[in-house]
Design a protein around this motif. Structure first.
Motif, mmCIF file in Angstrom:
data_model
loop_
_atom_site.group_PDB
_atom_site.id
_atom_site.type_symbol
_atom_site.label_atom_id
_atom_site.label_comp_id
_atom_site.label_asym_id
_atom_site.label_seq_id
_atom_site.Cartn_x
_atom_site.Cartn_y
_atom_site.Cartn_z
ATOM 1 N N LYS A 1 46.581 45.164 41.231
ATOM 2 C CA LYS A 1 45.205 45.282 40.773
ATOM 3 C C LYS A 1 44.542 43.917 40.705
ATOM 4 O O LYS A 1 43.362 43.789 41.019
ATOM 5 N N MET A 2 45.314 42.910 40.300
ATOM 6 C CA MET A 2 44.757 41.570 40.238
ATOM 7 C C MET A 2 45.868 40.536 40.285
ATOM 8 O O MET A 2 46.920 40.711 39.679
ATOM 9 N N ASP B 1 38.283 40.269 47.015
ATOM 10 C CA ASP B 1 38.488 41.687 46.748
ATOM 11 C C ASP B 1 39.044 42.375 47.982
ATOM 12 O O ASP B 1 38.845 41.922 49.123
ATOM 13 N N SER B 2 39.748 43.484 47.727
ATOM 14 C CA SER B 2 40.215 44.384 48.785
ATOM 15 C C SER B 2 40.933 43.630 49.901
ATOM 16 O O SER B 2 40.489 43.598 51.050
ATOM 17 N N SER C 1 34.796 38.868 49.934
ATOM 18 C CA SER C 1 34.594 37.752 49.028
ATOM 19 C C SER C 1 33.133 37.354 49.025
ATOM 20 O O SER C 1 32.517 37.218 50.080
ATOM 21 N N VAL D 1 36.456 34.691 44.122
ATOM 22 C CA VAL D 1 36.903 36.022 43.754
ATOM 23 C C VAL D 1 37.029 36.815 45.044
ATOM 24 O O VAL D 1 36.029 37.093 45.718
ATOM 25 N N ASP E 1 46.008 36.412 39.615
ATOM 26 C CA ASP E 1 45.288 35.223 39.159
ATOM 27 C C ASP E 1 46.031 33.989 39.672
ATOM 28 O O ASP E 1 46.965 33.493 39.037
ATOM 29 N N ASN F 1 43.703 44.474 45.060
ATOM 30 C CA ASN F 1 42.317 44.749 44.691
ATOM 31 C C ASN F 1 41.520 43.469 44.463
ATOM 32 O O ASN F 1 40.383 43.353 44.910
ATOM 33 N N ARG F 2 42.125 42.493 43.753
ATOM 34 C CA ARG F 2 41.362 41.290 43.429
ATOM 35 C C ARG F 2 42.294 40.090 43.302
ATOM 36 O O ARG F 2 43.400 40.199 42.769
ATOM 37 N N LEU G 1 41.968 35.865 42.151
ATOM 38 C CA LEU G 1 41.183 34.745 41.652
ATOM 39 C C LEU G 1 41.817 33.458 42.149
ATOM 40 O O LEU G 1 43.009 33.223 41.931
#
Length: 1024
Positions: A703-704, A782-783, A804, A780, A706, A772-773, A775
């Motif tokens: 999902k993310m 995405d996808s 992005s 940022v 970082d 999904n994301r 950082l």
């Protein structure tokens, strides 16, 4: 008289000064190391069938006065005994390296040489030698390096006569210090190694007959025979006189004393050489000088048993043996020995009880040639006293081939009585009792082949209320009860055969061990039950099952390690493998309530773990066991200062198969990041144990991720690794562990403190990403979908797609770094419908590479292919940068940029603040620290112009603007050159009359293809 004495002393002094001056001149100007070294080295190579080399040879006198000395530094001798003399080729192997040393000092008496032409070597000292004594499979030693044509004396011949340089050589003593000796006998498959080797020989051993004093020692001796380790950690020493008869090759030992791990042996006998057969006839006898039983008692360490000269002892002690036979090709002498204590007894003064009886009878024979059956036999060991009765018999037959152990043990001991028989060291406490009655018949081959069901063990052993403690060592062991019981061929009416094979149980009711503050161990009630099934096929592995239960275990080692395991149970079964009935199949199921480990700040917590595994022995050259099954747990939490983020894996099952591990939806959380892993990891054991390649093929969903936090964690972890100051703190609670913060805030800006990431060697990872994301710095993403490959210290992104900054991104990239100093990156990047400001945020370096880009506002399509090298801080090495790019935009706005603000004033724009541009299509290339901008058309305000030129990295530029439409009724050109501080304008002819040059886009496309091909070339080279 005084006057005569005065002149005499002056004369002597003058002579001494003249001699010293002459010697100094000779040593420092005539026989210098530069002149002496090649002469001695050449002479040694002529005399020896070996290649001899010395770093330096120096003649000394004053440091070795009154003798002359020859000091040799860093010498080496490589034997030529096994060289191909027919072809004249010198191709050396490891076995040819006979000796090397750091320093060798040879001192000679000059007066004897001047008087008798005899060379008297006062001392030959060799420091830190490494000696490799090699015998090949034909029994030929590598140290026979004396050439057959060499004479005993060296002569210098003239045309008419030959004059001897010396009559003979007399060596008085030899010293070898801190040596490393290897004896490698390939003929007998015997290998020995001696560390800390020393040798001392005194006497005149150059004559045909000589009497010598020999001393030899070694701090650690290891011995292998036919690949089996027979002896290790053996300290050895010998002092002996030796009579040498070179005519008969007879060597006789005289009053030899041998020391083995502190025990002294007397040795006598003789050795006789046979140069024809290359053999050595050995006839030695040895014995231990043991005056009385007290000598044996004194071998007990003083920390346990006090020395007491008032002890009353009785009994006869003897230890003797022989070493006889021939040593040579395929021949090794036979060792035979016997140790006996008869009618022994001991009574210590002041002790209420006595050792009433001690009988020991032990003998053995070892024949490495296997012509006789080797054995070790304990005929009897009997110890009897008040409340102490121990009787042991046993033997090990076929010791060299297939050891078979037969033993019988019977013991009843009250430990509380021992301090009343022996004067134990003050503070030593012994309590409890032991009862044992065991009989064994074991083949070592069954143990090696994991065929435990065939072990024949009967009887039992029980310890009650045991306490063993030593105040001086701060050591204590305490247990309420320990039991061990075995039964073989026991009646069992529940099975068809009516009898079982091996059955046993081992258990204890709590165990506590404490040693100072360094180790504390506690285990609650635990047991192991073993049961075997009767054999239907005697050639198959015997079936066996075991039930294991462990109580609470708590282990603390110093302040650095803590291990705690909750109640656990296991079921283990052993049976014949379906593929090969002679190989065992082991099945095990383990259930564990909890497990907690912490060591040097690292923490692992495991809750409700289970293992369901099966294993069969593998091939020796591959892996010891082939394991498969399932490992699962409800929750796992990990924290380490090397990666200071809380890591957690909720309920997970991992499937093990031979050679690989399968993950099926394994979840992992690291700080703010989460991963869902599905796929397989190959050769995990080989990578960690044998440094082999680790391979993984995984699907990664998240999902993310970082990257800022992960990279900051790696940075802090690397600092912790360098400082090594993290230690074990108090145990953290779950909440405290989740609140562990990084050394700095988690907003890690990648551009500021990045360093080269070195891709580890020995990995081959393939990731299919669905994220999904992400950082990363201020970005940022995405996808994210695509494939990531890590291999040969390269990272390859293949057609990675993402979103992005409200733009679609497609990229292929290669990153390679084999050291922290340099890295390489090549990429092909395409962004569609991205805002100019977002594009600069996505690639901050574009602002310096294309300065005029910041003057535009609007949406553009951006396509760039580039390759470059980077320094240790991940900064682009501009001279190595090669790139091509294409920017295409519609309905852009020209803002107040520095360069174009000046142009708007010069060209008298109507709107100097904001100017609309219908379309812009710019192609540019970067090479040799220069940006080449291909001509492109811009229509704005009252102008329609074509722009092209060069912009250097040092911020100087040279642009040409062709004005195709303007208030002026003719076409003209403007050259703009210089820098922002010193800008120059020049009116010229219009160069770009026809804007669309067909070759310009072809150049860009060709350059992009070249970059892609370059990336593929690097990948192909890395795979080789």
């Amino acid at each position: 008289m005084w006057r005569f004495l005065k002149y005499f002393l002056i004369t002597v002094l003058v002579i001494v000064v003249l001699v010293c001056t002459a010697v100094g001149i000779v040593l420092n100007f005539i026989f210098t190391p530069e002149k002496l070294t090649p002469v001695v080295e050449r002479t040694a190579n002529e005399l020896l069938d070996a290649e001899v080399h010395f770093d330096s040879i120096e003649l000394t006198f004053f440091s070795t006065f009154p003798n002359f000395g020859l000091e040799i530094r860093n010498g080496s001798v490589v034997t030529k005994v096994f060289q191909d003399t027919i072809n004249g080729e010198n191709v050396y192997s490891k076995t040819d390296s006979l000796m090397s040393f750091e320093r060798c000092l040879l001192t000679i008496n000059p007066m004897v040489y001047l008087a008798k032409k005899d060379i008297v070597v006062k001392e030959l000292r060799i420091e830190k030698p490494r000696i490799y004594a090699y015998i090949n499979s034909d029994g030929i030693p590598a140290w026979n390096v004396m050439r057959s044509e060499s004479a005993d004396t060296l002569s210098v011949e003239s045309d008419t006569e030959s004059e001897k340089l010396f009559e003979g050589i007399d060596i008085k003593n030899i010293r070898v210090e801190d040596g490393y000796l290897v004896f490698d006998d390939r003929a007998n498959r015997l290998y020995a190694r001696a560390e800390g080797f020393g040798l001392k020989i005194d006497g005149d051993f150059t004559g045909r007959k000589a009497n010598l004093q020999l001393g030899m020692k070694a701090k650690n001796v290891l011995l292998w025979q036919e690949g089996d380790l027979l002896v290790k950690r053996l300290a050895f020493g010998v002092q002996t006189g030796m009579h040498v008869d070179r005519d008969s090759l007879l060597y006789t030992l005289d009053r030899a004393v041998m020391n083995v791990n502190g025990i002294k042996f007397g040795v006598g006998g003789q050795l006789r050489g046979d140069t024809v057969r290359r053999q050595l006839v050995v006839d030695l006898t040895f014995g231990v000088k043991i005056p009385s039983l007290k000598t044996i008692l004194d071998l007990v360490p003083e920390t346990i048993l006090k020395r007491d000269d008032r002890v009353e002892v009785a009994g006869e002690v003897s230890c003797k043996g022989t070493l006889k036979g021939i040593y040579g090709k395929d021949r090794v002498p036979v060792l035979e020995a016997r140790f006996r204590v008869r009618d022994g007894a001991a009574k210590y003064a002041g002790m209420p009880y006595a050792l009433e009886k001690l009988d020991v009878d032990m003998e053995g024979l070892i024949d490495l040639q296997k012509e006789q059956a080797s054995y070790v036999k304990l005929n009897r060991l009997r110890v009897k006293g008040t409340d102490v009765d121990v009787d042991i018999e046993g033997r090990v037959d076929e010791l060299i081939t297939n050891p078979k152990v037969d033993a019988k043990v019977k013991a009843d001991v009250n430990f509380s009585i021992l301090p009343k028989i022996f004067p134990l060291e003050e503070g030593v406490t012994m309590k409890g009792s032991l009862s044992a009655a065991l009989r064994t018949h074991i083949l070592l081959a069954d143990v090696k082949n994991k065929n435990y069901g065939k072990l024949d063990i009967r009887g039992g052993c029980r310890l009650r209320d045991v306490l063993l403690a030593s105040e001086k060592d701060s050591l204590s062991l305490r247990s309420k009860s320990v039991g061990l019981g075995f039964g073989t061929n026991m009646e069992d009416t529940t099975i068809m055969q009516g009898k079982n094979l091996l059955n046993g149980i081992f258990g204890f009711d709590s165990v506590d061990i404490k040693w100072k503050e360094a180790l504390v161990f506690h285990m609650d009630t635990s047991y192991v039950k073993v049961k075997t099934s009767p054999l239907r096929d005697t050639s198959a592995v015997a079936s066996m099952s075991a039930d294991v239960k462990f109580g609470w275990i708590d282990l603390t080692v110093g302040d650095s390690v803590r291990f705690r395991m909750g109640n656990s149970k296991a079921s283990v079964a052993l049976a014949p493998s379906p593929e090969n009935k002679k190989l065992p199949l082991v099945k095990a199921r383990v259930d564990m309530d909890s497990l907690r480990i912490r060591a040097k700040g690292n923490r692992l917590r495991l809750a409700f773990a289970g293992f369901d595994l099966s294993a069969v022995p593998g091939k020796k050259d591959e892996r010891p066991w082939n394991v498969e099954g399932i490992i699962g747990f409800k929750d796992m939490r990990v924290y380490t200062p090397l990666f200071p983020l809380r890591m957690r894996m909720p309920g997970t099952k991992i499937t093990l198969k031979p050679g690989h591990v399968k993950l099926n939806g394994a979840r992992l959380r690291m700080g703010k990041s989460d991963l869902l892993l599905t796929g397989e990891v190959y050769n995990l054991a080989g990578a960690f144990l044998r440094q082999e390649e680790l391979e993984a093929k995984l699907k990664v969903k998240s999902k993310m991720i970082d990257c800022n936090q992960l990279m900051k964690a790696m940075e802090v972890g690397e600092a912790n690794r360098a400082n090594m100051k993290w230690g074990m703190d108090e145990e953290l609670s779950e909440d405290e562990l989740s609140d562990v913060d990084l050394a700095a805030d988690s907003t890690y800006v990648a551009d500021s403190t990045m360093s080269v990431f070195v891709v580890p060697q020995g990995i081959d990872f393939t990731f299919e990403t669905d994220i999904n994301r992400v950082l990363y710095g201020k970005l940022v993403l995405d996808s994210i979908h695509g494939e990531v490959n890590m291999k040969n210290q390269c990272i390859e992104l293949s057609d990675l797609r993402m979103r992005s900054m409200a733009a679609d991104v497609r990229t292929s990239m290669l990153y390679r770094a084999s050291s922290p100093e340099r890295a390489y990156a090549g990429f092909d990047l395409q962004l569609d419908d991205i805002h100019v400001g977002a594009l600069i945020d996505f690639m901050p370096s574009l602002d310096s590479i294309v300065p005029m880009l910041r003057s535009f506002d609007g949406l553009v399509d951006f396509h760039m292919a580039a390759e470059t090298e980077m320094d240790s801080s991940m900064m682009i090495d501009i001279p190595t940068l090669r790139a091509v790019a294409h920017i295409d935009g519609q309905d852009l706005v020209l803002m107040d940029g520095e360069t174009f603000a000046e142009i708007s004033k010069m060209m008298m724009f109507k709107n100097k603040e904001r100017n609309l541009i219908d379309s812009v299509s710019v192609d540019f290339a970067i090479r040799n620290s220069t940006i080449e901008i291909f001509p492109f058309m811009v229509e704005m305000d009252r102008y329609k112009v074509a722009v092209g030129g060069e912009h250097k990295i040092d911020m100087t530029f040279n642009y040409h603007i062709s004005v195709l439409k303007s208030p002026v009724p003719f076409k003209l050109g403007v050259d703009i050159l210089g820098s922002m501080e010193k800008m120059k304008f020049k009116i010229t002819k219009a160069k770009y009359k026809n804007l669309f040059i067909p070759s310009r886009r072809a150049k860009v496309d060709s350059a992009q293809i070249n970059v892609r091909n370059r990336i593929q070339e690097i990948l192909q080279a890395a795979r080789k």
